[in-house]
Design a protein around this motif. Sequence first.
Motif, PDB file in Angstrom:
ATOM      1  N   GLY A 166       0.778  -1.346  -0.235  1.00 26.78           N
ATOM      2  CA  GLY A 166       0.023  -0.257   0.154  1.00 26.78           C
ATOM      3  C   GLY A 166       0.794   1.398  -0.123  1.00 26.78           C
ATOM      4  N   ILE A 167       2.021   1.208   0.794  1.00 27.25           N
ATOM      5  CA  ILE A 167       2.586   2.399   0.823  1.00 27.25           C
ATOM      6  C   ILE A 167       3.445   2.541  -0.650  1.00 27.25           C
ATOM      7  CG2 ILE A 167       4.947   3.256   1.609  1.00 27.25           C
ATOM      8  CD1 ILE A 167       2.779   3.541   3.605  1.00 27.25           C
ATOM      9  N   ALA A 168       3.935   1.565  -1.041  1.00 33.22           N
ATOM     10  CA  ALA A 168       4.709   1.489  -2.426  1.00 33.22           C
ATOM     11  C   ALA A 168       3.647   2.491  -3.539  1.00 33.22           C
ATOM     12  CB  ALA A 168       5.017   0.429  -3.038  1.00 33.22           C
ATOM     13  N   MET A 169       2.267   1.717  -3.304  1.00 32.00           N
ATOM     14  CA  MET A 169       1.166   2.406  -4.502  1.00 32.00           C
ATOM     15  C   MET A 169       1.141   3.866  -4.199  1.00 32.00           C
ATOM     16  SD  MET A 169      -1.327  -0.850  -4.698  1.00 32.00           S
ATOM     17  CE  MET A 169      -2.377  -0.011  -5.673  1.00 32.00           C
ATOM     18  N   LEU A 170       0.936   3.852  -2.927  1.00 34.99           N
ATOM     19  CA  LEU A 170       0.746   5.773  -2.557  1.00 34.99           C
ATOM     20  C   LEU A 170       1.929   6.467  -2.809  1.00 34.99           C
ATOM     21  CD1 LEU A 170      -1.039   5.221   0.932  1.00 34.99           C
ATOM     22  CD2 LEU A 170      -2.345   6.181  -1.121  1.00 34.99           C
ATOM     23  N   TYR A 171       3.104   5.958  -2.671  1.00 37.70           N
ATOM     24  CA  TYR A 171       4.193   6.730  -3.074  1.00 37.70           C
ATOM     25  C   TYR A 171       4.491   6.969  -4.629  1.00 37.70           C
ATOM     26  CZ  TYR A 171       9.129   8.285  -3.252  1.00 37.70           C
ATOM     27  OH  TYR A 171      10.277   8.926  -3.631  1.00 37.70           O
ATOM     28  N   SER A 172       4.018   6.023  -5.293  1.00 37.96           N
ATOM     29  CA  SER A 172       4.378   6.112  -6.818  1.00 37.96           C
ATOM     30  C   SER A 172       3.228   7.197  -7.243  1.00 37.96           C
ATOM     31  CB  SER A 172       4.140   4.494  -7.272  1.00 37.96           C
ATOM     32  OG  SER A 172       4.218   4.597  -8.612  1.00 37.96           O
ATOM     33  N   HIS A 173       2.015   6.990  -6.563  1.00 39.29           N
ATOM     34  CA  HIS A 173       1.026   7.669  -7.348  1.00 39.29           C
ATOM     35  C   HIS A 173       1.399   9.220  -7.010  1.00 39.29           C
ATOM     36  CE1 HIS A 173      -2.729   9.562  -8.142  1.00 39.29           C
ATOM     37  NE2 HIS A 173      -2.964   9.877  -7.207  1.00 39.29           N
TER      38      HIS A 173
END
Length: 729
Positions: free
Chosen positions: A441-448
Amino acid sequence: MPSPQEADDPIDEAFAAYLKSVDEGSIGSREEFLAQFPEMATELKDLMDAADAIDRFAVRSEPPLSSISPSQAGAETVDFVTSDPNQSGDDPAETLPEANRAKGDPGPTLPYDLGDYQLQKVVGRGGMGVVYQAQQRVLNRTVAVKMIRGGMLACENDVRRFYTEAQAAAGLHHPGIVPVYQFGHRAGHHFFSMALIDGTDLQKRLNEEDELPIDDAARYVRDVARAIEHAHQNDVLHRDLKPANILVDQKDRIHITDFGLAKNLGADSSVTGSGAAVGTPNYMAPEQAGGHSDRATRQTDIYSLGAILFACITGRPPLLGDSIVDTLMQVVHEPPPPMRQFRSGVPHDLETIVAKCLEKHPKKRYHSAGALAEDLDAFLEGRPILARPRGRLLQLWHWFSGVPLVGALLGRKVVRSSPSHRRAQAAMLLMIAASPFFFVGIAMLYSHHIQSMPDHVTIAGGIENGTYNKISSLIASRLREIDGVSVDVVATGGSVDNRQRLLDQNVHVAPMQASAINDNRLCVIAPLFYEMAHLLVRGDGFDSGSFQIEPEQLIGRSIAVGPPQSGSQGTAKMILDSLKIAADVSPRVTTDWAKLHSPNAPPIALVCVGAGSDLIVKLLASGWQLKSIPQSIMISIHHPTLRPMTIDASDYPESSIPKVGLPTVGTTAFLAARRDTPSELVQATLELLYREPTIIENLIPRDRTAEWQGLDFHPTARQYFATIEVGVQ
């Protein structure tokens, strides 16, 4: 003489009897005395040898007053001495530290004659010594006399420390250290005399006052640091700095005391050995608390100065445990708490100074006590300090490593954990169980987040009214119209300035010449247009009927190369270096292009701008002449960012340029960005850049980007141009 069987401590009683006989002159020979105690002769002989060494030292240190050397008479002290009557001992008899008196005998009382001194009253007591106010008869002055509390039965280490205290200051001459006048051994007593200071100690001030004024605290420690710097320059470490060892006199001046644990760096000597933790735990440096007092350096005293400043401001030392061992463990392993936890409104600069002093690693502290004093001076005068605060990330890391689980993983001993640390540990254990979902979840939020359009975009321009400024303003205008983004354009000095602003993350995108994109943190968004080197001349010595010029004609003349932060200046340097026109022969003048209209302007100018530039048109109209760049092919070979080009007659129709044009060299202007620039911003910029009608005259077509395949494009830009190459619209 008491027999060993009758004594509570036979060896001590026998040795005391020996010392008394020596003082009275009633002893025969040492062998006769030892023969009386055959069962303890070996132990007594060792004590006698130690006493001989001490006596030899005392004899050397006790010349007649008439023969005291300047270094002895002017030596400066190391012990806490005060005339404050409240510091008298609580013994009503005020007896001298005699050790050979009978049980129940309080010994001689005050006043008491000790050679030239009449001891009058007790003014201080410590763990090892007693300090008396005394009158020195010969010089008719009031002094302080310090004596060993254990008297003649003081152990060898106490005697050595006592004389170390006097000797350590023998070479020091500073108003912040109390002068020692004389030291030696008389009537069975080891003593030294020093100046009597009318005042109190800093610890008592802290106990009596709710809050010491911050400026007073900084001033006191600054003055102590200056005195300690003097000691360090003379190879003396104090190793026991604390508020109780700092005397404040009636004029509010400080005096450092008690050098009993001092170490002479030059002689590599001290009263302690390896493995000993000496000093006062609350004010010890970590290397002392860890049992490595033999490794003490100047930074050891600097740690103590920081701890004293912490105590002056907050009313307590930085680390305070439930026991001595607990305190020592905290000093070694725990970071000090922030001062604002105990006193609100502590200035940020003062927190920074204290934090630098209290670094666990000695090399991270101030390199000298003098440097600490300079920073405290700057704080008191409102000037910037040199110390830099710890970054927030480092502060967070230090707190995080205090969580027991994290500390165990890092090999750090966590002495005690706060409730917040324990709550953090519980949360960590819960997170570990859910870590796969959490990290995805953190990776997806950071990428966005990093790929999304910023709320506000800043674009670098260039010189006011210059081409770069116009291009950046057009891009900003279209971004606002199409995407509704808040955009600002900032004027700059040119390519070099734009490059630095990108690296400093002050702007998102910037136009610049190819030679300026020379950092792996930067990348290309799109090529913009070609910029050509225009060689202009004016004045006598140039053939107005010819567009040709030889390099020799440039030698010995000053050459204008452009504003200081412009890419034009860099291009001019490459050209002149290739033509072997040295700067010391033909000075390169940094100047704004507008000043070329002045009569005092240099006779030659190298201007790198786009063809047909208004700047060149105006210069030609004011009397400047265009010339071809000699050896353009050779120059492009030397500098791959430059390429042979031709200035066409149509670029400047009023200048009579030959139809074949003028040979020159040129470079490419690119729109550049940082590698971490959000993809949405890059994509939007590319779409508005190539949307018809194009906003930039002479814009290099997007289907020609293959010419720069060797350059490092932003990933989004490379994908954008790749779709065009395969015909995808």
